[in-house]
Design a protein around this motif. Structure first.
Motif, PDB file in Angstrom:
ATOM      1  N   TRP A   1     -13.256  -8.366  -5.769  1.00 33.81           N
ATOM      2  CA  TRP A   1     -12.179  -7.771  -4.946  1.00 33.81           C
ATOM      3  C   TRP A   1     -11.034  -8.776  -4.909  1.00 33.81           C
ATOM      4  O   TRP A   1      -9.850  -8.524  -5.137  1.00 33.81           O
TER       5      TRP A   1
ATOM      6  N   SER B   1      -5.793  -2.851   2.397  1.00 30.83           N
ATOM      7  CA  SER B   1      -6.148  -1.934   1.003  1.00 30.83           C
ATOM      8  C   SER B   1      -7.481  -1.541   0.691  1.00 30.83           C
ATOM      9  O   SER B   1      -7.731  -0.662   0.115  1.00 30.83           O
ATOM     10  N   ALA B   2      -8.618  -2.079   1.201  1.00 29.55           N
ATOM     11  CA  ALA B   2      -9.818  -1.701   1.068  1.00 29.55           C
ATOM     12  C   ALA B   2     -10.021  -0.425   1.743  1.00 29.55           C
ATOM     13  O   ALA B   2     -10.845   0.465   1.488  1.00 29.55           O
TER      14      ALA B   2
ATOM     15  N   ASN C   1      -7.201   8.891 -10.289  1.00 28.78           N
ATOM     16  CA  ASN C   1      -6.721   7.610 -10.091  1.00 28.78           C
ATOM     17  C   ASN C   1      -5.298   7.523 -10.081  1.00 28.78           C
ATOM     18  O   ASN C   1      -4.476   6.784  -9.341  1.00 28.78           O
TER      19      ASN C   1
ATOM     20  N   TRP D   1     -18.699  -0.609   1.259  1.00 30.89           N
ATOM     21  CA  TRP D   1     -18.660  -0.353   0.179  1.00 30.89           C
ATOM     22  C   TRP D   1     -19.577   0.167  -0.381  1.00 30.89           C
ATOM     23  O   TRP D   1     -19.695   0.793  -1.642  1.00 30.89           O
TER      24      TRP D   1
ATOM     25  N   SER E   1     -15.313  -2.501   6.064  1.00 30.26           N
ATOM     26  CA  SER E   1     -15.514  -1.743   4.605  1.00 30.26           C
ATOM     27  C   SER E   1     -16.916  -1.653   4.779  1.00 30.26           C
ATOM     28  O   SER E   1     -17.707  -2.395   4.799  1.00 30.26           O
TER      29      SER E   1
ATOM     30  N   LYS F   1     -13.939   3.772  -7.332  1.00 29.46           N
ATOM     31  CA  LYS F   1     -12.635   3.964  -7.322  1.00 29.46           C
ATOM     32  C   LYS F   1     -11.893   2.593  -7.218  1.00 29.46           C
ATOM     33  O   LYS F   1     -10.713   2.351  -7.482  1.00 29.46           O
ATOM     34  N   VAL F   2     -12.896   1.384  -7.381  1.00 31.69           N
ATOM     35  CA  VAL F   2     -12.307   0.254  -7.303  1.00 31.69           C
ATOM     36  C   VAL F   2     -12.737  -0.741  -8.255  1.00 31.69           C
ATOM     37  O   VAL F   2     -12.000  -1.270  -9.104  1.00 31.69           O
TER      38      VAL F   2
ATOM     39  N   LYS G   1      -9.112  -9.392  -7.903  1.00 26.23           N
ATOM     40  CA  LYS G   1      -8.007  -8.508  -8.285  1.00 26.23           C
ATOM     41  C   LYS G   1      -6.814  -8.623  -7.337  1.00 26.23           C
ATOM     42  O   LYS G   1      -5.723  -8.344  -7.729  1.00 26.23           O
ATOM     43  N   GLU G   2      -7.145  -8.967  -6.053  1.00 25.31           N
ATOM     44  CA  GLU G   2      -5.984  -9.017  -5.207  1.00 25.31           C
ATOM     45  C   GLU G   2      -5.291 -10.196  -5.595  1.00 25.31           C
ATOM     46  O   GLU G   2      -3.902 -10.308  -5.293  1.00 25.31           O
TER      47      GLU G   2
ATOM     48  N   VAL H   1      -8.953   2.804   0.239  1.00 25.29           N
ATOM     49  CA  VAL H   1     -10.271   3.608  -0.649  1.00 25.29           C
ATOM     50  C   VAL H   1     -10.622   4.491   0.503  1.00 25.29           C
ATOM     51  O   VAL H   1     -10.973   5.561   0.076  1.00 25.29           O
TER      52      VAL H   1
ATOM     53  N   PRO I   1      -6.550  -0.756  -8.604  1.00 28.12           N
ATOM     54  CA  PRO I   1      -7.553  -1.499  -8.708  1.00 28.12           C
ATOM     55  C   PRO I   1      -8.613  -1.447 -10.153  1.00 28.12           C
ATOM     56  O   PRO I   1      -8.793  -2.252 -10.801  1.00 28.12           O
TER      57      PRO I   1
END
Lengths: 83, 186
Positions: free
Chosen positions: B48, A41-42, A61, B16, B14, B24-25, B51-52, A45, B67
């Protein structure tokens, strides 16, 4: 941009993040990014950001929430490009 | 229930710091926590994993990627205790930090079961997964008695007890070279 071109360019964007080779080969509009292509899921993005850059569009969103499959991504791109 | 982040793996997968990623998160107050953290990278993955945990508790219908609708509204750096909300639901979280990984447990009450963490040898994802599954089966059999490892339609794991037919929900997470599981007290 026709359907084939769109799906081909989208495949190029998705490719680096796919963890299931076989699912990638069988990619279709129905392919779910997380469930079928096993994209974490990362990285979802990253795909959204890559698509925004490639097509010079902004994905809000509400649209990101809808973008669960390849087909949904194609719809959103078409929507935003024509804006 | 549980989410583990192998930090080296996360860094490989990733970036970030990429333009637009955080927006976005993470909500403004969450981004503030990241900016002011002594280790921003670790804070990103802590938030993260919090949220997960909302996804792992099956609180988001259809597992839609939302998210920014999930809010880590409390986090105490020293204790690792936090709170996260999504719509009408609220979870308590506890994050444990080690050098290579972060482990977050989530619960509807501020009481957390103990998790077991395994360091999985350098090998394929499939064989690591097998090792983890084997460890879970052994421990679950000891704890709950005879049974079978089953998954429901959403892919959520359970130990199905032979004697009672009861499905005991298990917490499992596998990322990079680490795997963790929680066998709840019943």
């Amino acid at each position: 941009m026709n359907e084939t071109q769109l799906i081909e360019s989208l495949k190029e964007i998705i490719k680096p993040y796919v963890q299931d080779e076989e699912a990638f080969v069988q990619l279709s509009p129905e392919s779910n990014f997380i469930k079928d292509l096993k994209i974490n899921s990362a990285n979802l993005v990253d795909i959204v950001l890559d698509v925004e850059e490639a097509y010079q569009i902004e994905i809000d969103n509400e649209s990101m929430e809808r973008m669960q499959t390849v087909g949904a991504a194609m719809d959103i791109i078409r929507e935003k490009v024509s804006d | 229930m549980i989410d583990l982040v192998d930090l080296a793996q996360a860094r490989r997968d990733s970036n970030w710091q990429r333009r637009g990623f955080l927006d976005k998160v993470f909500l403004p107050d969450e981004q503030q926590r990241i900016r002011t953290a002594s280790d921003p990278d670790r804070m990103v993955w802590t938030l993260w994993s919090m949220k997960e945990s909302v996804y792992k508790q099956h609180l988001v219908a259809g597992r839609a990627f939302v998210p920014l609708q999930i809010h880590c509204f409390e986090l105490d750096r020293d204790s690792g205790l936090g709170r996260v909300s999504y719509q009408q639901s609220c979870l308590y979280t506890q994050t444990q930090h080690t050098h290579p990984y972060i482990l977050t447990l989530a619960s509807t009450v501020p009481v957390f079961d103990r998790a077991r963490v395994l360091c999985l040898a350098e090998s394929s994802y499939a064989s690591q997964h097998g090792t983890l599954r084997q460890a879970i089966r052994s421990e679950a059999a000891l704890r709950y008695g005879d049974g079978a490892f089953v998954k429901d339609a959403d892919g959520a794991p359970y130990w199905q007890q032979t004697t009672t037919g009861l499905n005991i929900p298990l917490g499992i997470s596998h990322h990079g070279h680490y795997g963790a599981f929680v066998l709840p007290t019943v």
